[in-house]
Design an enzyme around this catalytic site. Sequence first.
Site, PDB file in Angstrom:
ATOM      1  N   HIS A 169     -13.153 -31.776 -56.735  1.00  0.00           N
ATOM      2  CA  HIS A 169     -12.598 -33.094 -56.685  1.00  0.00           C
ATOM      3  C   HIS A 169     -12.753 -34.007 -55.644  1.00  0.00           C
ATOM      4  O   HIS A 169     -11.666 -33.757 -54.684  1.00  0.00           O
ATOM      5  CB  HIS A 169     -11.359 -33.061 -57.419  1.00  0.00           C
ATOM      6  N   GLU A 273     -17.607 -35.385 -58.099  1.00  0.00           N
ATOM      7  CA  GLU A 273     -17.452 -34.176 -58.146  1.00  0.00           C
ATOM      8  C   GLU A 273     -18.414 -33.278 -58.626  1.00  0.00           C
ATOM      9  O   GLU A 273     -18.782 -33.413 -59.867  1.00  0.00           O
ATOM     10  CB  GLU A 273     -15.900 -33.907 -59.200  1.00  0.00           C
TER      11      GLU A 273
END
Length: 316
Positions: A169, A273
Amino acid sequence: MSNQSQPASANSMVEMVMDSTSGLQKFKLREPKGSSAEIFLYGGQVTSWKNERGEELLFMSSKAAFKPPNPIRGGIAICYPQFSNMGSLDKHGFARNRVWSIDPNPSLPPSKDNTVVNLLLKPTNEDMKIWPHSFELRLRVTLEAGKLQLTPRVRNTDSKPFTFTLAVHTYLSVSDISDVRVEGLETLDYFDNLLDQKRFTEQGDSLTFDSEVDRVYLSTPASLALIDHEKKRTFVIRKSGFPDAVVWNPWDKKSKAMVDFGDDEYMRMVSIEAAAVEKPITLKPGEEWTGYQELEVVSSSYFSGQMDPVNLKVKS
Ligand code: BG6
C-alpha cells in the site's frame, strides 16, 4: 545489534534509532548519492523516501497516528494476510499494526550495496487465534539512488496449506491530484470498490482524477507510470509476483471522514499498490511466495508522453 545498525560503507548508512515523536523504533537509511528512507519496525512500514535533494517522495498524512494499534496513514504499508475486507479479518489484515523484528536469516543474496533492511513478522499466539496459520512474512527494503525496492516474501511454516492476499500500500506524493495521470492501465479490466466491486474495462488513454477512485486493476503490466506534470516528475512502478494494481484516492468527502487524514490532503497523494488480490495465493507447508515492487523516480522529460515499454521493463 545486527550489522544492520552499522555504517554500510563510507557514504551509505543503515542505523536504528528511536523516533523522537512517537517513541517507536525505526531504521534510517542513506545511500552514497544522498537519498534516504525510514522504516518503522511497527508495521514494517516505510514512512519516508527522500531524493538526494531531501525532497519527500512519499505522502505521509499530517494527521497520521504513530500510535499502536492504529495503522500509520501514509508511506508504504504491507496489507497481509488480507487486502481490504475480502476475508474475515480486519480490513487490510494485521501486518500493518504489528511490531516486526530484524530478520536474523534473510536468506536472500546480499544486495550489491548495503543500504538494505531485512524485517520479519511471525504470528503471535493471539494472531493465531484470529488467523490460525503459522507463517514467516519477510520484507527486504533496498535503497539505491533514485530507487526504492521492496521484496515481501511469505513462507508457510504450518503443517497445512493457507491462502492469503497481499498489497504493498504505497502512498505517492504528488503536486496536485488534478494534474497527474497514470499510464499502463489502458484497456484493462478492474473491480470498482465504489460500485460493489463490479467489473469494468478501462476506457481512457490514461487514468486521471476528478473524483474518488478505488479500483483493483487486473492482470496489470510489469510497469506503470505516474506522471506529475507540475513537478515534471514521473514515478515508475515496477513489479513482479503481483498481477493486480490498486489505485486509490479518497477525494474530498472520504478525506473528511478519515480521522487520521487532513481534509485537503487527497490533493497531494495517490495510492498505487502492487497487489495479489483477484487470485489469492495458496502456499503448501514449506512453500514460499516472493513479490517485488520497485519505485523509481525520473524526470518527466525522460518520457515522450507515453510509456516507453523498452525502458520500463522489469529488471530480472
Ligand atoms: C485502499 C483501498 O487500498 O486503501 C480503499 O482500496 C481503502 O478501499 C484505502 O479505503 C485505505 O484503507 P484504510 O484501511 O487504510 O483506511
